[in-house]
Design a protein around this motif. Structure first.
Motif, PDB file in Angstrom:
ATOM      1  N   LEU A  52       0.833  -1.209   0.000  1.00  0.00           N
ATOM      2  CA  LEU A  52       0.000   0.000   0.000  1.00  0.00           C
ATOM      3  C   LEU A  52       0.864   1.253   0.000  1.00  0.00           C
ATOM      4  O   LEU A  52       0.509   2.279  -0.570  1.00  0.00           O
ATOM      5  CB  LEU A  52      -0.924   0.009   1.232  1.00  0.00           C
ATOM      6  CG  LEU A  52      -1.973  -1.107   1.330  1.00  0.00           C
ATOM      7  CD1 LEU A  52      -2.663  -1.073   2.685  1.00  0.00           C
ATOM      8  CD2 LEU A  52      -3.004  -0.954   0.216  1.00  0.00           C
ATOM      9  N   LEU A  53       2.004   1.156   0.665  1.00  0.00           N
ATOM     10  CA  LEU A  53       2.878   2.328   0.768  1.00  0.00           C
ATOM     11  C   LEU A  53       3.482   2.708  -0.589  1.00  0.00           C
ATOM     12  O   LEU A  53       3.855   3.857  -0.804  1.00  0.00           O
ATOM     13  CB  LEU A  53       3.995   2.066   1.787  1.00  0.00           C
ATOM     14  CG  LEU A  53       3.528   1.949   3.243  1.00  0.00           C
ATOM     15  CD1 LEU A  53       4.638   1.409   4.130  1.00  0.00           C
ATOM     16  CD2 LEU A  53       3.038   3.298   3.764  1.00  0.00           C
ATOM     17  N   THR A  54       3.555   1.734  -1.519  1.00  0.00           N
ATOM     18  CA  THR A  54       4.084   2.061  -2.843  1.00  0.00           C
ATOM     19  C   THR A  54       3.112   2.956  -3.610  1.00  0.00           C
ATOM     20  O   THR A  54       3.458   3.496  -4.658  1.00  0.00           O
ATOM     21  CB  THR A  54       4.342   0.798  -3.689  1.00  0.00           C
ATOM     22  OG1 THR A  54       3.098   0.121  -3.911  1.00  0.00           O
ATOM     23  CG2 THR A  54       5.329  -0.131  -3.017  1.00  0.00           C
ATOM     24  N   LEU A  55       1.894   3.121  -3.109  1.00  0.00           N
ATOM     25  CA  LEU A  55       0.955   4.047  -3.747  1.00  0.00           C
ATOM     26  C   LEU A  55       1.277   5.486  -3.336  1.00  0.00           C
ATOM     27  O   LEU A  55       0.762   6.436  -3.920  1.00  0.00           O
ATOM     28  CB  LEU A  55      -0.486   3.701  -3.371  1.00  0.00           C
ATOM     29  CG  LEU A  55      -0.922   2.257  -3.694  1.00  0.00           C
ATOM     30  CD1 LEU A  55      -2.326   1.976  -3.189  1.00  0.00           C
ATOM     31  CD2 LEU A  55      -0.834   2.007  -5.208  1.00  0.00           C
ATOM     32  N   LEU A  56       2.133   5.646  -2.315  1.00  0.00           N
ATOM     33  CA  LEU A  56       2.520   6.983  -1.855  1.00  0.00           C
ATOM     34  C   LEU A  56       3.953   7.329  -2.240  1.00  0.00           C
ATOM     35  O   LEU A  56       4.287   8.485  -2.461  1.00  0.00           O
ATOM     36  CB  LEU A  56       2.392   7.072  -0.330  1.00  0.00           C
ATOM     37  CG  LEU A  56       0.998   6.908   0.271  1.00  0.00           C
ATOM     38  CD1 LEU A  56       1.094   6.877   1.794  1.00  0.00           C
ATOM     39  CD2 LEU A  56       0.077   8.036  -0.170  1.00  0.00           C
ATOM     40  N   TYR A  57       4.809   6.321  -2.291  1.00  0.00           N
ATOM     41  CA  TYR A  57       6.224   6.545  -2.591  1.00  0.00           C
ATOM     42  C   TYR A  57       6.650   5.638  -3.744  1.00  0.00           C
ATOM     43  O   TYR A  57       6.149   4.516  -3.885  1.00  0.00           O
ATOM     44  CB  TYR A  57       7.085   6.237  -1.361  1.00  0.00           C
ATOM     45  CG  TYR A  57       6.836   7.166  -0.190  1.00  0.00           C
ATOM     46  CD1 TYR A  57       7.565   8.367  -0.070  1.00  0.00           C
ATOM     47  CD2 TYR A  57       5.870   6.866   0.765  1.00  0.00           C
ATOM     48  CE1 TYR A  57       7.324   9.220   0.993  1.00  0.00           C
ATOM     49  CE2 TYR A  57       5.624   7.718   1.825  1.00  0.00           C
ATOM     50  CZ  TYR A  57       6.353   8.900   1.939  1.00  0.00           C
ATOM     51  OH  TYR A  57       6.120   9.751   2.988  1.00  0.00           O
ATOM     52  N   ASP A  58       7.596   6.108  -4.530  1.00  0.00           N
ATOM     53  CA  ASP A  58       8.080   5.305  -5.658  1.00  0.00           C
ATOM     54  C   ASP A  58       8.817   4.062  -5.159  1.00  0.00           C
ATOM     55  O   ASP A  58       8.704   2.990  -5.723  1.00  0.00           O
ATOM     56  CB  ASP A  58       9.025   6.135  -6.539  1.00  0.00           C
ATOM     57  CG  ASP A  58       8.276   7.247  -7.257  1.00  0.00           C
ATOM     58  OD1 ASP A  58       7.093   7.018  -7.590  1.00  0.00           O
ATOM     59  OD2 ASP A  58       8.855   8.331  -7.464  1.00  0.00           O
ATOM     60  N   GLU A  59       9.600   4.265  -4.111  1.00  0.00           N
ATOM     61  CA  GLU A  59      10.366   3.145  -3.582  1.00  0.00           C
ATOM     62  C   GLU A  59      10.156   3.045  -2.079  1.00  0.00           C
ATOM     63  O   GLU A  59      10.261   4.033  -1.363  1.00  0.00           O
ATOM     64  CB  GLU A  59      11.873   3.325  -3.877  1.00  0.00           C
ATOM     65  CG  GLU A  59      12.176   3.304  -5.360  1.00  0.00           C
ATOM     66  CD  GLU A  59      13.645   3.515  -5.669  1.00  0.00           C
ATOM     67  OE1 GLU A  59      14.442   3.625  -4.703  1.00  0.00           O
ATOM     68  OE2 GLU A  59      13.994   3.578  -6.859  1.00  0.00           O
ATOM     69  N   VAL A  60       9.841   1.822  -1.638  1.00  0.00           N
ATOM     70  CA  VAL A  60       9.656   1.604  -0.203  1.00  0.00           C
ATOM     71  C   VAL A  60      10.712   0.611   0.279  1.00  0.00           C
ATOM     72  O   VAL A  60      10.799  -0.511  -0.233  1.00  0.00           O
ATOM     73  CB  VAL A  60       8.235   1.078   0.099  1.00  0.00           C
ATOM     74  CG1 VAL A  60       8.087   0.772   1.588  1.00  0.00           C
ATOM     75  CG2 VAL A  60       7.192   2.085  -0.352  1.00  0.00           C
ATOM     76  N   TYR A  61      11.540   1.075   1.196  1.00  0.00           N
ATOM     77  CA  TYR A  61      12.554   0.209   1.811  1.00  0.00           C
ATOM     78  C   TYR A  61      12.027  -0.228   3.173  1.00  0.00           C
ATOM     79  O   TYR A  61      11.562   0.603   3.947  1.00  0.00           O
ATOM     80  CB  TYR A  61      13.870   0.970   2.016  1.00  0.00           C
ATOM     81  CG  TYR A  61      14.669   1.190   0.761  1.00  0.00           C
ATOM     82  CD1 TYR A  61      14.150   1.939  -0.301  1.00  0.00           C
ATOM     83  CD2 TYR A  61      15.955   0.678   0.640  1.00  0.00           C
ATOM     84  CE1 TYR A  61      14.896   2.153  -1.458  1.00  0.00           C
ATOM     85  CE2 TYR A  61      16.717   0.882  -0.507  1.00  0.00           C
ATOM     86  CZ  TYR A  61      16.173   1.623  -1.552  1.00  0.00           C
ATOM     87  OH  TYR A  61      16.915   1.826  -2.680  1.00  0.00           O
ATOM     88  N   LEU A  62      12.121  -1.531   3.432  1.00  0.00           N
ATOM     89  CA  LEU A  62      11.649  -2.007   4.734  1.00  0.00           C
ATOM     90  C   LEU A  62      12.778  -2.739   5.456  1.00  0.00           C
ATOM     91  O   LEU A  62      13.392  -3.641   4.890  1.00  0.00           O
ATOM     92  CB  LEU A  62      10.458  -2.952   4.567  1.00  0.00           C
ATOM     93  CG  LEU A  62       9.238  -2.305   3.895  1.00  0.00           C
ATOM     94  CD1 LEU A  62       8.946  -2.995   2.579  1.00  0.00           C
ATOM     95  CD2 LEU A  62       8.022  -2.342   4.796  1.00  0.00           C
ATOM     96  N   VAL A  63      13.053  -2.301   6.660  1.00  0.00           N
ATOM     97  CA  VAL A  63      14.134  -2.909   7.435  1.00  0.00           C
ATOM     98  C   VAL A  63      13.533  -3.634   8.642  1.00  0.00           C
ATOM     99  O   VAL A  63      12.791  -3.053   9.424  1.00  0.00           O
ATOM    100  CB  VAL A  63      15.124  -1.840   7.919  1.00  0.00           C
ATOM    101  CG1 VAL A  63      16.022  -2.392   9.025  1.00  0.00           C
ATOM    102  CG2 VAL A  63      15.971  -1.340   6.755  1.00  0.00           C
TER     103      VAL A  63
END
Lengths: 380, 456
Positions: free
Chosen positions: A328-339
């Protein structure tokens, strides 16, 4: 007289019970070992290797005992017998899982590990004050905190509203410039907060994640993306972690839902994947594990129409709650990094210094936040 | 290895009993010795040498006394040697850090030793000492066969948690014993009931206590429920272990002494201690109180003797001040009862029971809480009313188990067994098998299965 009686008497109980012990022990010893327990959703202990050192230290015998226990013939059956007996004793819990009045399952949470929580707050503050960019903190309450009326009367669970508040207060008192997401407040305004969490699992549902996203957008001044173009997939028969622990056989399974959001690139734990969803895990009992292939160290999701020149980037420092939220977060940001710090011993600081992020979202469930022992990895 | 584990019931037990039954009579003690050493060594291989030392010391002292019986001085020397070495082992492993702390509190700075308590040391040192003392007193003949003697010392059923079996009480059975059908049938019943006491009742109510005692603040009703839970836990845990031991003993042809006789139905503390951990009480009577002069001395000296006995009884239960206080608490009550109101208690039908239960529950709070500020807070909560609804949950969740525990702590269960079950062997077998079956299920999925005697 006495002697006559002795001769007539047949030791029926001894024959039956000892017979059972002999036969069952033999069968148990001969039966091949299993790798993992589907019911309990965990790997089972395997035969330990023998060394003199391990024997002397007592480790071998301990492991051996665990091995015998885990591989005991008919383990699932015995576990079921115990769960049923506990129900016969009119208990409303088993293995630290509470049975709610509505039939939902909740985690029993009576004491906060204060020392660890304090350490974790300190680690968080140290990280936040050393990082200059945009920052957001969100602490997700557990379901019980929003469903108090559903808990058995007199059960004094940890007050998560106050707990979350005190973490936020520590951030404010340190004068850290950071957005604090009021997830508890947002969730409690939902007419039926029960829809935000699974009944048999400790995670939030996709509705919980969407409600979170609305609050995130509101506080960050972003437009909530429209989800209607995406198919909402429903997977039946999800028995979550609370079920695995309590084995409450009367509980109904959950429906696991997610939005089928296309991505242009998925890298999970350094491996490129076709999808953020591990379809094979949807066939098992622990279906939540399908999201992001479980808890991998670093996952990178790229949006379908990402700007290749100047992509916007979000970093999420997270536990497993974010696994279902991530696409869902990719609808707000082009790239989502999750750590996920649990699976990422080093490399966090390097990631931070080599990559520019538009926001760093620190998102944890309260119970996980209070007990995680890996926050020190924020400095490595 | 503990009895209440899958490993014991489905590995050690079948192998041990199969071997024991199959070997010829002459080899039974040797088999028992080897099996018991394996049982002991399983948990603590490192401490096997201590076990051997214990055997050798008392074997040699016994022989010494026997051979030099005509010279009282030398005879005495061996007795003293045995007592000093046995108590020395016990003191070193159990009490060193207690005294280090004590000295450090007085200004010394001695580093604490990193020692773990060898399993069952408090039990087997007492058992072996009884042997040498009785040989010295001429009450029993010294054992010449090292294997027979070794089998006594490390006899696995009663090795780690009692009953405290004196050599004297099983000397003849060590040489000559019969496995009877009745022994088998009674033995398995004791074993199952002991297992169920531990696994189904003690662990269940113990979980309540462990939660309640970890809370920072609780209501007064919950504090009482917690104390009740712990009272039931320690009784069923302890008597359960003893029952299992007695049962396995019977299945091998041994008659171990009874250790618990429904202590909670007592009318006075005096009676309670005749019913609770009976083998420990008689050990202290025979080997400490009476040698000190017992009650055939001046009243002042008698109080001193009682003080020594109850101090030691308390201290034996753990190397901590709370255990000493626990022992002396009983001393005070026993003296008060003896001097003032024992007779009245014995005549009363209701008040005496209420008195006994309250006094014993309070004693378990002292016993359970090693930290004095925790103990103080708990007593304040018990006696200065504090409201709250937390007790509703615990009463609801554990109510049935608590009631079952109370029922099984009374002789009603015994009467019921004798009137009905003992006359219907099939029904008895079905019920006992079912109890065993459910106990196994609780062991497989055990969340709370502590071993309470690790500090004994």
């Amino acid at each position: 007289m006495k002697k006559k009686h002795d001769q007539k008497m047949f030791p029926l109980t001894a024959v039956v019970v000892m017979g059972f012990i002999f036969v069952f022990s033999l069968a148990d010893a001969l039966y091949p070992d299993k790798e993992r327990s589907e019911l309990e959703n965990r790997t089972l202990a395997q035969s330990p290797t023998f060394t003199v050192d391990r024997l002397v230290s007592g480790k071998y015998t301990l492991d051996y005992e665990e091995y015998i226990n885990d591989q005991f013939l008919g383990r699932d059956f015995w576990i079921d017998v115990k769960a049923k007996s506990e129900e016969l004793l009119l208990k409303v819990e088993n293995n630290d899982v509470i049975y709610g009045k509505s039939g939902r399952l909740y985690g029993k949470y009576l004491n906060v590990p204060d020392a660890q929580l304090q350490k974790n707050v300190d680690h968080l503050l140290r990280f936040f004050s050393s990082y200059d960019g945009e920052k957001t903190l969100g602490i997700i309450p557990n379901a019980y905190a929003l469903m108090k009326d559903d808990l058995p009367l007199g059960l004094n669970q940890v007050d998560q509203q106050a707990g979350i508040q005190s973490i936020y207060q520590a951030v404010e008192e340190d004068n850290i410039d950071c957005t604090l997401l009021d997830i508890y407040g947002t969730f409690s305004k939902v007419s039926d907060p029960g829809t935000l969490y699974y009944r048999t699992d400790h995670h939030w549902t996709i509705d919980g994640a969407v409600t979170f996203l609305e609050e995130y957008c509101r506080q960050k001044g972003l437009t909530m993306p429209d989800l209607s173009p995406y198919e909402r997939v429903e997977v039946q028969g999800f028995y979550g972690t609370y079920f695995s622990k309590s084995k409450n056989t009367s509980v109904k399974p959950d429906v696991l839902s997610y939005y089928d959001i296309p991505l242009s690139e998925v890298v999970i734990g350094g491996e490129e994947k076709d999808s953020w969803l591990d379809a094979s895990a949807l066939e098992t009992r622990d279906k939540y594990g399908a999201f992001l292939y479980g808890n991998q160290g670093l996952s990178i999701l790229k949006a379908e129409n990402a700007d290749p020149e100047n992509p916007s980037r979000l970093l999420v420092i997270k536990d497993s709650y974010s696994n279902s939220l991530a696409p869902l977060l990719t609808l707000l940001y082009d790239e989502v990094y999750l750590v996920d710090l649990r699976s990422m011993p080093t490399g966090f600081q390097e990631l931070l210094s080599t990559t520019q992020f538009d926001d760093v979202l620190f998102l944890y469930n309260y119970k996980n936040f209070a007990s995680d022992t890996n926050f020190y990895r924020l400095s490595y | 290895m503990v009895f209440s584990s899958i490993l014991f019931l489905f590995r050690f037990f079948p192998i041990a009993f199969l071997l024991y039954y199959l070997v010829p009579k002459k080899l039974k003690n040797l088999t028992l010795l080897i099996l018991s050493l394996f049982f002991y060594g399983w948990g603590e291989v490192r401490y096997l040498p201590i076990m051997f030392a214990s055997m050798i010391i008392d074997y040699c002292c016994g022989q010494g006394i026997k051979r030099l019986g005509k010279t009282p001085g030398k005879k005495r020397l061996f007795l003293i040697l045995s007592v000093v070495l046995n108590l020395g082992l016990l003191f070193f492993f159990k009490y060193t850090n207690f005294f280090v702390d004590l000295l450090n509190g007085l200004g010394a700075s001695i580093p604490e030793l990193n020692i773990t308590l060898p399993l069952g040391i408090s039990f087997y040192t007492f058992q072996t000492m009884s042997y040498t003392i009785d040989v010295y007193r001429g009450k029993v003949e010294a054992e010449d066969n090292f294997i027979t003697f070794g089998a006594f010392v490390v006899l696995f059923p009663q090795l780690i948690a009692g009953p405290i079996v004196t050599y004297r009480s099983i000397a003849s059975e060590l040489k000559e014993r019969r496995i009877t059908r009745e022994g088998l049938e009674d033995g398995i019943r004791y074993l199952i009931m002991g297992l169920a006491s531990k696994v189904l009742i003690a662990n269940n109510v113990g979980a309540l206590w462990s939660e309640v005692s970890a809370f920072e603040s609780i209501s007064t009703p919950l504090a009482w429920i917690g104390a009740l839970a712990y009272s039931l836990q320690i009784y069923f845990d302890f008597s359960g272990y003893s029952l299992m031991a007695i049962g396995m003993g019977k299945m091998m042809g041994f008659t171990f002494p009874k250790n618990f006789d429904f202590p909670y139905i007592s009318k006075s503390v005096t009676e309670f201690w005749r019913r609770w951990h009976m083998t420990l009480g008689s050990w202290f009577r025979d080997y400490l109180y009476i040698p000190l002069g017992g009650n055939r001395v001046s009243p002042g000296r008698q109080y001193f003797n009682l003080f020594v006995v109850w101090f030691c009884t308390g201290f034996w239960h753990g190397a901590n001040w709370n255990f000493i206080i626990w022992g002396l608490y009983f001393l005070v009550l026993l003296i008060l009862e003896k001097r003032f109101y024992l007779q009245k208690l014995e005549q009363s039908r209701v008040i005496s029971h209420v008195y006994l239960i309250l006094v014993v529950m309070a004693s378990w709070v002292i016993f359970a809480l090693t930290d004095f500020s925790d103990m103080g807070n708990y007593f304040v909560t018990l006696f200065a009313f504090r409201g709250g609804n937390d007790w509703i949950y615990y009463l609801r969740n554990y109510g049935v188990v608590l009631l079952l525990g109370i029922f099984f702590a009374t002789p009603l269960i015994k009467i019921w067994y004798e009137r009905i079950l003992s006359r219907h062997p099939v029904l008895k077998t079905v019920l006992l098998s079912a109890i065993f079956f459910v106990s196994v299920a609780y062991l497989v999925d055990a969340t709370y299965n502590p071993f309470l005697y690790s500090r004994f």
